[in-house]
Design an enzyme around this catalytic site. Sequence first.
Site, mmCIF file in Angstrom:
data_model
loop_
_atom_site.group_PDB
_atom_site.id
_atom_site.type_symbol
_atom_site.label_atom_id
_atom_site.label_comp_id
_atom_site.label_asym_id
_atom_site.label_seq_id
_atom_site.Cartn_x
_atom_site.Cartn_y
_atom_site.Cartn_z
ATOM 1 N N ASP A 239 -6.713 -6.651 4.147
ATOM 2 C CA ASP A 239 -6.125 -5.315 4.155
ATOM 3 C C ASP A 239 -6.069 -4.712 5.553
ATOM 4 O O ASP A 239 -7.087 -4.373 6.139
ATOM 5 C CB ASP A 239 -6.968 -4.396 3.237
ATOM 6 C CG ASP A 239 -6.338 -3.048 3.036
ATOM 7 O OD1 ASP A 239 -6.984 -2.182 2.425
ATOM 8 O OD2 ASP A 239 -5.191 -2.844 3.495
ATOM 9 N N GLY A 240 -4.819 -4.635 6.078
ATOM 10 C CA GLY A 240 -4.658 -3.921 7.342
ATOM 11 C C GLY A 240 -3.965 -4.753 8.403
ATOM 12 O O GLY A 240 -4.489 -5.794 8.807
ATOM 13 N N GLY A 241 -2.808 -4.290 8.838
ATOM 14 C CA GLY A 241 -2.110 -4.939 9.948
ATOM 15 C C GLY A 241 -1.463 -6.255 9.591
ATOM 16 O O GLY A 241 -1.149 -7.067 10.458
ATOM 17 N N GLY B 22 1.256 -2.355 4.033
ATOM 18 C CA GLY B 22 1.755 -0.992 3.877
ATOM 19 C C GLY B 22 3.026 -0.814 4.706
ATOM 20 O O GLY B 22 4.137 -0.883 4.187
ATOM 21 N N SER B 23 2.836 -0.674 6.007
ATOM 22 C CA SER B 23 3.995 -0.435 6.898
ATOM 23 C C SER B 23 4.976 -1.610 6.872
ATOM 24 O O SER B 23 6.187 -1.405 6.914
ATOM 25 C CB SER B 23 3.516 -0.162 8.326
ATOM 26 O OG SER B 23 2.503 -1.069 8.682
ATOM 27 N N MET C 114 -11.809 4.581 -0.396
ATOM 28 C CA MET C 114 -12.422 4.794 0.906
ATOM 29 C C MET C 114 -13.073 6.174 0.871
ATOM 30 O O MET C 114 -12.607 7.150 1.488
ATOM 31 C CB MET C 114 -11.369 4.696 2.029
ATOM 32 C CG MET C 114 -10.967 3.255 2.286
ATOM 33 S SD MET C 114 -9.426 3.116 3.187
ATOM 34 C CE MET C 114 -8.280 3.279 1.827
ATOM 35 N N GLY D 33 -8.596 3.891 7.376
ATOM 36 C CA GLY D 33 -8.237 5.305 7.536
ATOM 37 C C GLY D 33 -6.769 5.532 7.819
ATOM 38 O O GLY D 33 -6.264 6.628 7.618
ATOM 39 N N PHE D 34 -6.080 4.470 8.260
ATOM 40 C CA PHE D 34 -4.669 4.676 8.627
ATOM 41 C C PHE D 34 -3.834 3.426 8.323
ATOM 42 O O PHE D 34 -4.329 2.306 8.420
ATOM 43 C CB PHE D 34 -4.549 4.957 10.143
ATOM 44 C CG PHE D 34 -5.469 6.035 10.622
ATOM 45 C CD1 PHE D 34 -6.741 5.720 11.103
ATOM 46 C CD2 PHE D 34 -5.092 7.373 10.540
ATOM 47 C CE1 PHE D 34 -7.618 6.714 11.520
ATOM 48 C CE2 PHE D 34 -5.969 8.375 10.944
ATOM 49 C CZ PHE D 34 -7.233 8.052 11.437
ATOM 50 N N GLY D 35 -2.557 3.646 8.016
ATOM 51 C CA GLY D 35 -1.623 2.520 7.937
ATOM 52 C C GLY D 35 -1.087 2.260 9.338
ATOM 53 O O GLY D 35 -1.344 3.025 10.260
ATOM 54 N N GLY D 36 -0.362 1.149 9.492
ATOM 55 C CA GLY D 36 0.333 0.874 10.747
ATOM 56 C C GLY D 36 -0.519 0.447 11.927
ATOM 57 O O GLY D 36 -0.081 0.485 13.063
ATOM 58 N N ASP E 74 -4.486 3.576 -1.812
ATOM 59 C CA ASP E 74 -5.547 3.922 -0.850
ATOM 60 C C ASP E 74 -6.030 5.350 -1.028
ATOM 61 O O ASP E 74 -5.338 6.292 -0.653
ATOM 62 C CB ASP E 74 -5.000 3.767 0.580
ATOM 63 C CG ASP E 74 -4.927 2.312 1.005
ATOM 64 O OD1 ASP E 74 -3.886 1.929 1.581
ATOM 65 O OD2 ASP E 74 -5.899 1.571 0.769
ATOM 66 N N SER F 173 0.847 -1.200 0.000
ATOM 67 C CA SER F 173 0.000 0.000 0.000
ATOM 68 C C SER F 173 0.877 1.242 0.000
ATOM 69 O O SER F 173 1.646 1.468 0.953
ATOM 70 C CB SER F 173 -0.888 0.024 1.240
ATOM 71 O OG SER F 173 -1.369 1.348 1.439
ATOM 72 N N MET G 19 -8.484 8.211 0.086
ATOM 73 C CA MET G 19 -9.288 8.527 1.277
ATOM 74 C C MET G 19 -9.824 9.960 1.172
ATOM 75 O O MET G 19 -9.093 10.869 0.801
ATOM 76 C CB MET G 19 -8.415 8.418 2.527
ATOM 77 C CG MET G 19 -7.849 7.028 2.742
ATOM 78 S SD MET G 19 -6.779 7.007 4.208
ATOM 79 C CE MET G 19 -6.393 5.276 4.279
ATOM 80 N N MET H 69 -11.425 -6.048 5.238
ATOM 81 C CA MET H 69 -10.652 -5.113 6.074
ATOM 82 C C MET H 69 -10.339 -5.771 7.404
ATOM 83 O O MET H 69 -11.234 -6.275 8.085
ATOM 84 C CB MET H 69 -11.464 -3.835 6.320
ATOM 85 C CG MET H 69 -11.635 -2.919 5.120
ATOM 86 S SD MET H 69 -10.116 -2.444 4.324
ATOM 87 C CE MET H 69 -9.304 -1.535 5.620
ATOM 88 N N HIS I 173 -8.202 1.244 -3.928
ATOM 89 C CA HIS I 173 -9.114 1.046 -2.798
ATOM 90 C C HIS I 173 -9.772 2.377 -2.470
ATOM 91 O O HIS I 173 -9.137 3.258 -1.887
ATOM 92 C CB HIS I 173 -8.297 0.501 -1.613
ATOM 93 C CG HIS I 173 -9.102 0.272 -0.379
ATOM 94 N ND1 HIS I 173 -8.507 -0.013 0.829
ATOM 95 C CD2 HIS I 173 -10.445 0.272 -0.155
ATOM 96 C CE1 HIS I 173 -9.452 -0.177 1.753
ATOM 97 N NE2 HIS I 173 -10.639 -0.013 1.176
ATOM 98 N N HIS J 34 -1.210 -1.418 -4.193
ATOM 99 C CA HIS J 34 -2.460 -1.044 -3.516
ATOM 100 C C HIS J 34 -2.470 0.457 -3.295
ATOM 101 O O HIS J 34 -1.539 1.024 -2.717
ATOM 102 C CB HIS J 34 -2.551 -1.789 -2.177
ATOM 103 C CG HIS J 34 -3.865 -1.654 -1.488
ATOM 104 N ND1 HIS J 34 -4.996 -2.346 -1.875
ATOM 105 C CD2 HIS J 34 -4.233 -0.895 -0.438
ATOM 106 C CE1 HIS J 34 -5.994 -2.027 -1.067
ATOM 107 N NE2 HIS J 34 -5.573 -1.152 -0.189
HETATM 108 C C1 DX5 Z 1 -6.256 1.407 5.690
HETATM 109 C C2 DX5 Z 1 -5.839 1.027 4.269
HETATM 110 C C3 DX5 Z 1 -4.771 -0.044 4.268
HETATM 111 C C4 DX5 Z 1 -3.477 0.374 4.979
HETATM 112 C C5 DX5 Z 1 -2.580 -0.829 5.136
HETATM 113 O O1 DX5 Z 1 -7.440 2.165 5.636
HETATM 114 O O2 DX5 Z 1 -6.933 0.566 3.522
HETATM 115 O O3 DX5 Z 1 -4.498 -0.410 2.915
HETATM 116 O O4 DX5 Z 1 -2.829 1.368 4.203
HETATM 117 O O5 DX5 Z 1 -1.451 -0.423 5.889
HETATM 118 P P1 DX5 Z 1 -0.816 -1.444 6.945
HETATM 119 O O6 DX5 Z 1 -0.399 -2.670 6.158
HETATM 120 O O7 DX5 Z 1 0.361 -0.712 7.523
HETATM 121 O O8 DX5 Z 1 -1.888 -1.770 7.945
HETATM 122 ZN ZN ZN Z 2 -6.403 -0.289 1.568
#
Ligand code: DX5
Ligand code: ZN
Length: 216
Positions: free
Chosen positions: A174-176, A196-197, A67, A141-144, A34, A7, A36, A136, A65, A32
């Site tokens: 998607d996420g974490g 992402g992270s 959002m 809304g956020f990475g990490g 994102d 991401s 937003m 999800m 994606h 990916h």
């Molecule tokens: C969150 C995004 C994810 C996020 C993933 O709303 O849809 O794609 O960027 O980042 P990580 O892998 O760090 O959770």
């Molecule tokens: Zn995403």
Amino acid sequence: MLEIAPSILSADFANLGADIKTVEQEGIKYLHIDVMDGKFVPSISFGMPIITSIRKNTDMIFDVHLMIEEPERYIGEFAKCGADIITVHAEACLHLDRVIEQIKECGCKAAVALNPATPLSAVEYVLDKLDMVLIMSVNPGFGGQKYIPYATEKIKALKSMIAERNLATLIEVDGGVNASNVQEITDAGVDIAVMGSAVFNGEIKENVEKIYKIIK
Ligand code: DX5
Ligand code: ZN
């Protein structure tokens, strides 16, 4: 084999082209992206101009994606600026079936994302129209953020739903997702894991190779 979709939300925007090149050179096929709007989710990220710019320099599959509220307003524009897959949130669409048709009419693959608390029944009647379902595993809304453990059960249940109907619909999570949980998630039946992270924080090459060692 599990596909990784880095991401770019977690990439270094001052060196975005270089970061994308690095993951592409590691053999990664999906990117990916994102988007937003600050309304459907509490953050604002980027939009069409960024996608148009990065599209020129890579052949990676653009997994966009959305959002955003009322995504039907922008499907054509995201298709035009280079999206290959367009994912809308079931929670953001009043007329989900119509938006899925709209994505396909624009020549893109259609996917629906479900927030953690949204039941799989939200896609029950449109599953056979979908190229992919995005589960999800964080609140968007956020990475990490930290992976929400019940997402694994949801992935398994979706896998059975797809198998029962003999569909080719892909499952993306998607996420974490990171080196510590990617094997469990793969075993649950995921086809594509957004990271992402876990990819962009620190040394990208090292991060990717560490993940490849686990999933290959
Ligand atoms: C969150 C995004 C994810 C996020 C993933 O709303 O849809 O794609 O960027 O980042 P990580 O892998 O760090 O959770
Ligand atoms: Zn995403």
